[in-house]
Design a protein around this motif. Structure first.
Motif, PDB file in Angstrom:
ATOM      1  N   ARG A 105       0.812  -1.210   0.000  1.00 39.63           N
ATOM      2  CA  ARG A 105       0.000   0.000   0.000  1.00 39.63           C
ATOM      3  C   ARG A 105       0.845   1.260   0.000  1.00 39.63           C
ATOM      4  O   ARG A 105       1.944   1.310   0.555  1.00 39.63           O
ATOM      5  N   PRO A 113      -5.520   4.866   1.755  1.00 39.74           N
ATOM      6  CA  PRO A 113      -4.473   4.093   1.092  1.00 39.74           C
ATOM      7  C   PRO A 113      -4.950   3.606  -0.281  1.00 39.74           C
ATOM      8  O   PRO A 113      -6.139   3.637  -0.593  1.00 39.74           O
ATOM      9  N   TYR A 114      -3.999   3.175  -1.094  1.00 42.02           N
ATOM     10  CA  TYR A 114      -4.329   2.511  -2.365  1.00 42.02           C
ATOM     11  C   TYR A 114      -3.308   1.417  -2.612  1.00 42.02           C
ATOM     12  O   TYR A 114      -2.218   1.413  -2.025  1.00 42.02           O
ATOM     13  N   GLY A 115      -3.674   0.466  -3.481  1.00 40.70           N
ATOM     14  CA  GLY A 115      -2.843  -0.698  -3.699  1.00 40.70           C
ATOM     15  C   GLY A 115      -1.857  -0.532  -4.844  1.00 40.70           C
ATOM     16  O   GLY A 115      -2.237  -0.095  -5.928  1.00 40.70           O
ATOM     17  N   GLU A 130       7.606  -3.835  -2.635  1.00 43.52           N
ATOM     18  CA  GLU A 130       7.348  -3.851  -1.207  1.00 43.52           C
ATOM     19  C   GLU A 130       8.587  -3.376  -0.435  1.00 43.52           C
ATOM     20  O   GLU A 130       9.714  -3.800  -0.690  1.00 43.52           O
ATOM     21  N   ARG A 178      -9.024   5.360  -3.369  1.00 45.34           N
ATOM     22  CA  ARG A 178      -8.262   4.666  -4.416  1.00 45.34           C
ATOM     23  C   ARG A 178      -8.242   5.456  -5.718  1.00 45.34           C
ATOM     24  O   ARG A 178      -8.313   4.901  -6.804  1.00 45.34           O
ATOM     25  N   GLU A 181      -5.594   4.433  -8.501  1.00 42.86           N
ATOM     26  CA  GLU A 181      -5.819   3.123  -9.112  1.00 42.86           C
ATOM     27  C   GLU A 181      -7.167   3.056  -9.840  1.00 42.86           C
ATOM     28  O   GLU A 181      -7.431   2.091 -10.561  1.00 42.86           O
TER      29      GLU A 181
END
Length: 285
Positions: A105, A113-115, A130, A178, A181
């Protein structure tokens, strides 16, 4: 949704893709020579463009789009000297968010947060970022809107993700979950080489309302057409800081992701504030 600003609530029903396509069409229309300075001058004054930096005089730009995607005079954006792990700004803009990528995240704004996997939709190995870093660079309408290569390396992939076209401004980043994304975007990925060996950098150019056009420079396509929603491998084409990466048709945001085995010892030189193309964003500590 009741806590959203009225402008965002209205945009829920506004045909954002159709409106953006219409705005792009209008911006690309050629203006009669006698009207260019008057019409384009209004835009320059309204947004405070610095035409002293532009490669050409105002009357030489045939359309609003040509003005918006203008080049600068040669030499105005020198690259910071190369150093181990150096990553330079790909754009003129404002660094509005930065931090570590944790549990896949990044943070768009406080509490939102966003992925990274969703941001890099067509990259099955997004987990390799990561523990790395993200830096979010916002471009206002007054800014120079060409995007440049941030590292020395080898380009491995480019792509495009079809999506929505929410605006990318303070109201949206603090209210639309998000956002990055969800919006239409283009991606560019490179492995670091030379002083940047050990890094991998992804530049994600995020579109917005009336800013649907994100063009990846043809050098990275090798005569191919970028898919509407997909990715293309790039055969380790060399890149250097300052090379052309792409262009925004109107303005938006670039999210830089910094990963690779060297990311653990990479450290940002700044975490917020204005930046210019070629300015050092960080290096190995």
């Amino acid at each position: 949704m009741t806590s959203w600003p009225l402008s965002l609530s209205l945009l829920r029903v506004y045909p954002k893709k159709l409106g953006s396509a219409a705005a792009g069409w209008a911006a690309g229309r050629t203006l009669p020579g006698g009207l260019r300075e008057a019409v384009l001058g209004r835009f320059v004054r309204a947004y405070g463009l610095d035409m002293a930096e532009a490669e050409r005089p105002l009357a030489d730009y045939p359309s609003l789009q040509a003005l918006f995607t203008r080049r600068l005079k040669p030499g105005l954006r020198p690259q910071a000297p190369e150093a181990p792990g150096c990553v330079n700004s790909p754009v003129d803009g404002l660094l509005i968010a930065s931090g570590r990528i944790q549990a896949g995240r990044a943070i768009q704004a406080k509490g939102l947060p966003y992925g990274i996997g969703e941001l890099l939709k067509h990259d099955p190995g997004a987990a390799r970022f990561e523990g790395g870093h993200y830096l979010t660079l916002y471009l206002s309408p007054r800014d120079y809107h060409r995007i440049h290569v941030p590292i020395r390396g080898l380009v491995t992939a480019v792509g495009r993700v079809e999506g929505e076209l929410w605006p990318v401004n303070d109201a949206s980043t603090t209210h639309v979950p998000r956002l990055y994304e969800r919006n239409r975007r283009a991606t560019w990925v490179a492995l670091g080489a030379g002083p940047d060996e050990g890094l991998e950098v992804a530049a994600v150019a995020v579109g917005a309302t009336h800013v649907g056009g994100v063009i990846i420079d043809g050098r990275w396509l090798s005569g191919r057409t970028l898919p509407r929603d997909g990715s293309l491998p790039v055969d380790l084409l060399p890149c250097a800081p300052g090379d052309d990466l792409g262009t925004f048709q109107f303005g938006s945001t670039v999210v830089l992701l910094i990963g690779g085995p060297g990311a653990a010892r990479w450290e940002p030189a700044l975490t917020a504030g204005p930046v210019r193309v070629g300015q050092r964003l960080g290096l190995f500590r």
